[in-house]
Design an enzyme around this catalytic site. Sequence first.
Site, PDB file in Angstrom:
ATOM      1  N   ASP B 130       0.824  -1.211   0.000  1.00  0.00           N
ATOM      2  CA  ASP B 130       0.000   0.000   0.000  1.00  0.00           C
ATOM      3  C   ASP B 130       0.857   1.259   0.000  1.00  0.00           C
ATOM      4  O   ASP B 130       0.526   2.251  -0.631  1.00  0.00           O
ATOM      5  CB  ASP B 130      -0.916   0.001   1.237  1.00  0.00           C
ATOM      6  N   CYS B 131       1.972   1.201   0.725  1.00  0.00           N
ATOM      7  CA  CYS B 131       2.820   2.403   0.795  1.00  0.00           C
ATOM      8  C   CYS B 131       3.889   2.438  -0.303  1.00  0.00           C
ATOM      9  O   CYS B 131       4.450   3.492  -0.589  1.00  0.00           O
ATOM     10  CB  CYS B 131       3.437   2.536   2.176  1.00  0.00           C
ATOM     11  N   TYR B 132       4.198   1.264  -0.898  1.00  0.00           N
ATOM     12  CA  TYR B 132       5.145   1.208  -2.020  1.00  0.00           C
ATOM     13  C   TYR B 132       4.476   0.441  -3.169  1.00  0.00           C
ATOM     14  O   TYR B 132       4.734  -0.756  -3.360  1.00  0.00           O
ATOM     15  CB  TYR B 132       6.431   0.484  -1.622  1.00  0.00           C
TER      16      TYR B 132
END
Lengths: 135, 385
Positions: B130-132
């Site tokens: 989700d963050c990368y």
Amino acid sequence: MKKRLVLTFPVNHVDEPVTYRLIKDYDILVNILNADITPGREGKLLVEMKAPRENLDRAIDYIESINVHWSPVKKTILLNEKNCVHCGSCTAVCFADALTMDRESRELIFKPEKCIACELCITACPLQLFELDFS
Amino acid sequence: MSKNKTIEEINDKIARGEAVIITAEDASRMATEKSPSEIAKKVDVVTTATFGPMCSSGMFMNFGHSNPPIRMEKVTLNNVPVHSGVAAVDVYIGATEVSPFNDKYGGAHVIEDLITGKDVKLKASAKGTDCYPETEIETLINRDSVNEMFMFNPRNAYQNYPCAVNTSGKMIYTYMGSLLPNLGNANYSTSGELSPLLNDPDFRTIGIGTRIFFGGTQGFIAWNGTQFKTTGPRNDFGIPETNSATLAVVGDAKKMSAEFIKAAYFEKYGVSIFIGIGIPIPVIDEDMARAVSIRNSQIHTMVCDYSKPDHPAIAKVNYEELFSGKISLNGKNIRTASMSSLVKARTIANQLKEAIAKKEFYLTQPVEMFPRNTKLNSLERRLEK
């Protein structure tokens, strides 16, 4: 006198003991520097022959008479001196003393005239600075 | 008795341009005429150096983040796999890792290419988070495009190392070079009396935090190196007679020069890397003057048979003999050859000497001394916990 020759044997040339004849019949000091002989394939022998000129001439007549091709050693080794770090790895394998270290400066000294093109330095150099020159 | 000096006093002399700095080879020559007490009085700093293949080397690097960002899992640089198990865009390039497409090109070559400023092809893949969210990237990077690149070498600058021979009937190929059959040659790797840890054999001035010359720039000793061994046999001059202490070193690769970091390939062994390291030794007292006076004839090493799996020692020689070009073994004269470059080591020792004289390089008091009484563990085979 001394001569360095590459002897090239034809594919089916197995019967004649060439080195034996050179030594026995022509009294030549034969030093095999490199050999690549496999049955069913053309073979090559790099030899250094030492004897009086007359013996050498007769020996070469003999070599020609049995259909072995001969040529003077033309291969030479080239060194990319600019990139050499003078580690000395190549001197470990150079029996012809073409590659030596200067005792004081510890720099590599390459004397191409002494090289017998055995090619061991090509694999011994960690920086791969040697190459064969056939020109 | 000459007066003892502190490192601070020596640095003050450097700052005033009054320090007397010589190389360890000069010190060895000087010792043939002068006593340790006279040398301690006259000389402030002795520079030491080595330039040889040191496999246990590598480089940390941070690529910077792409948009969208990627948490890199499998990473290659010029097809050489690099270790990416350290955060999203940090990697460690191990010097001896090789390209699956060219066994003569490896991590060492990637490091050298980056140091010389060449573009290097980065390929990375990830599962995406989700963050990368990014899952793949292929791009060119170079020295100027990345954030940091610093070498961190776990084991460099061996204090001493065995001389390698081969008693078998066939040629063997090793990290000590090509060993000809039937004791055809004897290969060693050292700068002898110029070598850093041979000039401070008890680590009185060299320790964690020591500023050093590393690959053409200033670096530091980060830790004792791996396989750091202090308990081996020593000769009459207090010098270890076989492999012993090592250094873990760190330095900014962006400032390094390929003149002192060189990728290498040893036939049928693999990729390695030549590393140039120089260490200044403060001559703080008479004992240090005695230590830096050490000569090749006073340094011994074991001749080990690399044709046997455990490399058993078969003789002991000194470095004067090894440097002479031949040693006598079993009644046979054997040609000797070095794997490390004294020419380069001398260049480093002289550059370090000049840098100190020009007040560009000051000496350091170690933050912490090296451990004592360390020995080596070997890897046992066991499956039960």
